[in-house]
Design a protein around this motif. Structure first.
Motif, PDB file in Angstrom:
ATOM      1  N   LYS A  75       0.844  -1.189   0.000  1.00  0.00           N
ATOM      2  CA  LYS A  75       0.000   0.000   0.000  1.00  0.00           C
ATOM      3  C   LYS A  75       0.879   1.238   0.000  1.00  0.00           C
ATOM      4  O   LYS A  75       2.081   1.163   0.252  1.00  0.00           O
ATOM      5  CB  LYS A  75      -0.937  -0.015   1.213  1.00  0.00           C
ATOM      6  N   TRP A  76       0.281   2.370  -0.259  1.00  0.00           N
ATOM      7  CA  TRP A  76       1.036   3.616  -0.346  1.00  0.00           C
ATOM      8  C   TRP A  76       0.142   4.791   0.026  1.00  0.00           C
ATOM      9  O   TRP A  76      -1.072   4.627   0.196  1.00  0.00           O
ATOM     10  CB  TRP A  76       1.573   3.803  -1.769  1.00  0.00           C
ATOM     11  N   THR A  77       0.756   5.948   0.131  1.00  0.00           N
ATOM     12  CA  THR A  77       0.002   7.172   0.400  1.00  0.00           C
ATOM     13  C   THR A  77       0.293   8.190  -0.694  1.00  0.00           C
ATOM     14  O   THR A  77       1.312   8.114  -1.383  1.00  0.00           O
ATOM     15  CB  THR A  77       0.394   7.765   1.767  1.00  0.00           C
ATOM     16  N   ASP A  78      -0.592   9.133  -0.860  1.00  0.00           N
ATOM     17  CA  ASP A  78      -0.436  10.237  -1.813  1.00  0.00           C
ATOM     18  C   ASP A  78      -0.226   9.777  -3.257  1.00  0.00           C
ATOM     19  O   ASP A  78       0.417  10.462  -4.055  1.00  0.00           O
ATOM     20  CB  ASP A  78       0.713  11.159  -1.380  1.00  0.00           C
ATOM     21  N   THR A  79      -0.749   8.601  -3.597  1.00  0.00           N
ATOM     22  CA  THR A  79      -0.835   8.098  -4.969  1.00  0.00           C
ATOM     23  C   THR A  79       0.418   8.333  -5.809  1.00  0.00           C
ATOM     24  O   THR A  79       0.491   9.266  -6.605  1.00  0.00           O
ATOM     25  CB  THR A  79      -2.053   8.695  -5.707  1.00  0.00           C
ATOM     26  N   PRO A  80       1.431   7.455  -5.651  1.00  0.00           N
ATOM     27  CA  PRO A  80       2.649   7.604  -6.445  1.00  0.00           C
ATOM     28  C   PRO A  80       2.477   7.063  -7.865  1.00  0.00           C
ATOM     29  O   PRO A  80       1.519   6.358  -8.177  1.00  0.00           O
ATOM     30  CB  PRO A  80       3.652   6.739  -5.677  1.00  0.00           C
ATOM     31  N   ILE A  81       3.437   7.387  -8.719  1.00  0.00           N
ATOM     32  CA  ILE A  81       3.546   6.757 -10.035  1.00  0.00           C
ATOM     33  C   ILE A  81       4.284   5.440  -9.851  1.00  0.00           C
ATOM     34  O   ILE A  81       5.337   5.390  -9.223  1.00  0.00           O
ATOM     35  CB  ILE A  81       4.328   7.666 -11.011  1.00  0.00           C
ATOM     36  N   GLN A  82       3.737   4.350 -10.397  1.00  0.00           N
ATOM     37  CA  GLN A  82       4.404   3.060 -10.304  1.00  0.00           C
ATOM     38  C   GLN A  82       5.223   2.830 -11.562  1.00  0.00           C
ATOM     39  O   GLN A  82       4.750   3.040 -12.670  1.00  0.00           O
ATOM     40  CB  GLN A  82       3.378   1.943 -10.116  1.00  0.00           C
ATOM     41  N   ASP A  83       6.470   2.386 -11.366  1.00  0.00           N
ATOM     42  CA  ASP A  83       7.378   2.247 -12.503  1.00  0.00           C
ATOM     43  C   ASP A  83       8.306   1.060 -12.270  1.00  0.00           C
ATOM     44  O   ASP A  83       8.396   0.526 -11.159  1.00  0.00           O
ATOM     45  CB  ASP A  83       8.187   3.543 -12.665  1.00  0.00           C
ATOM     46  N   ILE A  84       8.989   0.644 -13.332  1.00  0.00           N
ATOM     47  CA  ILE A  84      10.022  -0.392 -13.262  1.00  0.00           C
ATOM     48  C   ILE A  84      11.333   0.251 -13.713  1.00  0.00           C
ATOM     49  O   ILE A  84      11.425   0.760 -14.831  1.00  0.00           O
ATOM     50  CB  ILE A  84       9.695  -1.604 -14.160  1.00  0.00           C
ATOM     51  N   THR A 106       4.812   7.198   1.725  1.00  0.00           N
ATOM     52  CA  THR A 106       4.996   5.944   2.466  1.00  0.00           C
ATOM     53  C   THR A 106       4.758   4.727   1.596  1.00  0.00           C
ATOM     54  O   THR A 106       3.819   4.700   0.784  1.00  0.00           O
ATOM     55  CB  THR A 106       4.025   5.884   3.662  1.00  0.00           C
ATOM     56  N   VAL A 107       5.609   3.710   1.786  1.00  0.00           N
ATOM     57  CA  VAL A 107       5.338   2.360   1.299  1.00  0.00           C
ATOM     58  C   VAL A 107       5.041   1.494   2.510  1.00  0.00           C
ATOM     59  O   VAL A 107       5.815   1.475   3.477  1.00  0.00           O
ATOM     60  CB  VAL A 107       6.536   1.778   0.519  1.00  0.00           C
ATOM     61  N   LYS A 108       3.916   0.780   2.458  1.00  0.00           N
ATOM     62  CA  LYS A 108       3.537  -0.134   3.529  1.00  0.00           C
ATOM     63  C   LYS A 108       3.400  -1.520   2.924  1.00  0.00           C
ATOM     64  O   LYS A 108       2.500  -1.774   2.122  1.00  0.00           O
ATOM     65  CB  LYS A 108       2.220   0.297   4.178  1.00  0.00           C
ATOM     66  N   ALA A 109       4.325  -2.427   3.284  1.00  0.00           N
ATOM     67  CA  ALA A 109       4.354  -3.766   2.684  1.00  0.00           C
ATOM     68  C   ALA A 109       4.145  -4.827   3.754  1.00  0.00           C
ATOM     69  O   ALA A 109       4.853  -4.855   4.766  1.00  0.00           O
ATOM     70  CB  ALA A 109       5.679  -3.998   1.968  1.00  0.00           C
ATOM     71  N   SER A 110       3.169  -5.684   3.516  1.00  0.00           N
ATOM     72  CA  SER A 110       2.943  -6.841   4.379  1.00  0.00           C
ATOM     73  C   SER A 110       3.464  -8.078   3.642  1.00  0.00           C
ATOM     74  O   SER A 110       3.150  -8.284   2.469  1.00  0.00           O
ATOM     75  CB  SER A 110       1.460  -7.003   4.702  1.00  0.00           C
TER      76      SER A 110
END
Length: 364
Positions: A75-84, A106-110
């Motif tokens: 999950k994340w906050t403030d809607t980032p651009i996802q890229d590789i 923020t990156v929130k990883a479970s």
């Protein structure tokens, strides 16, 4: 007599690493440690824009990979651009504003992280340097050159000092087997360097780490990668986090080397280059090989895997930057890394057998 043996065994387990002569096939075992864990990690930056002035914020964060982790959710906050980038998933934020506001990037990883190992006896199946050139010359081209951060080479396989030491180790062990060479270069690293943080804030060149004989996890990893590459063994760095059972989380780096498709993770085996030992104690050196060569424990969380490109070192860095049109003190940036959930699923002892086989077992 049985009672006496049980008493000796109990004392030995409490002491940690123990040789067990009366078990014919076991060479050594270690105290139980976490081998599978479920956790949630949160990391990123808090940016506090305190005045109504124009600003632009730029942020890049890596995302945990799924090599040895089962990623349950990200999950994340403030809607980032996802890229590789360089084969790794990242989140990017490009924010422009002109009003006072606090941003949580923020990156929130479970995830569920599981320890991984290869057998020390796998050297029998590893390629020689000659066969590596024959079958995997593409990997040699990709992972055996210098690597720079843009201003200086940090990975330096062509450096004469590094090349000479790698050649010396090769000549001493009298082998062209890639697994054996990688192991003996690891032994040399442990015998001749110490883990030590430094105040410079940046990563050292591998040649400087060699001269100083000390460095942090990035420095020692880049030196080890340089030594392997100097012999034509594909080697790369991994960046991510270390999380312990006390929920401490730190940024971390370690290495991987390629020895054969049928060993490890598609030919790649992990190596933990950091940590201090008594260099005069041969048992400590062997303990390092047993526990950190070809093993990635459950505390390691991968975020970035080097793809061998010229830009890889720069791409591996999580970063935050901003430009402001007004008072320079009107923006405050703080980084954070926290573990909000941590649940141990398995605890096992690492057992090393006399034939080089290694296993995680619940009971000895």
């Amino acid at each position: 007599m049985k009672k006496l043996v049980l008493l000796i065994l109990t004392i030995a387990v409490m002491a940690g690493c123990v040789k067990i002569d009366f078990f014919n096939n076991i060479k050594v075992y270690y105290e139980k440690d976490v081998t599978t864990v479920m956790m949630t990690i949160n990391y990123g930056y808090v940016v506090n824009c305190m005045k109504n002035i124009k600003y632009n914020i730029f942020c890049t964060l890596g995302v945990p990979s799924s090599n040895y982790e089962n990623i349950l959710s990200v999950k994340w906050t403030d809607t980032p651009i996802q890229d590789i980038i360089s084969g790794n998933k990242i989140f990017k934020w490009n924010i422009s504003g002109s009003v006072a506001k606090k941003y949580n990037l923020t990156v929130k990883a479970s995830l569920i992280s599981t320890a991984f190992l290869v057998n020390l006896s796998d050297w029998k199946n590893a390629l020689t340097i000659e066969k590596l050139k024959l079958y995997h010359n593409d990997l040699i081209k990709q992972y055996c050159h210098n690597a720079s951060n843009g201003s200086a080479n940090l990975i330096e396989p062509y450096n004469p000092m590094i090349h000479d030491i790698a050649t010396m180790v090769k000549n001493q062990c009298k082998s062209n087997n890639t697994f054996i060479l990688a192991r003996e270069l690891f032994r040399w690293l442990k015998e001749n360097t110490v883990y030590k943080t430094h105040e410079s804030g940046g990563t050292q060149r591998a040649s400087f780490t060699l001269i100083q004989k000390s460095g942090d996890c990035d420095d020692l990893t880049f030196l080890y990668v340089s030594l392997c590459r100097a012999l034509g063994i594909p080697a790369r760095f991994i960046k991510g986090y270390m999380v312990d059972s006390s929920r401490n989380i730190i940024a971390h780096a370690w290495a991987e080397v390629f020895v054969d498709n049928d060993i490890g993770n598609n030919g790649w085996i992990p190596i933990e280059c950091a940590g201090n030992i008594s260099k005069k104690d041969k048992k400590s050196i062997e303990s390092e090989i047993n526990q950190h060569f070809g093993i990635e424990d459950a505390a390691h969380i991968r975020v970035y895997v080097d793809d061998g490109s010229r830009e890889s070192i720069n791409n591996s860095i999580s970063r935050i930057g901003y430009e402001i049109f007004g008072d320079e003190n009107s923006i405050n940036v703080q980084s954070f890394k926290i573990v909000t959930e941590y649940k141990t699923i398995d605890e096992d002892s690492l057992v090393v057998y006399k034939d080089g086989t290694r296993k995680f077992v619940k009971n000895i």
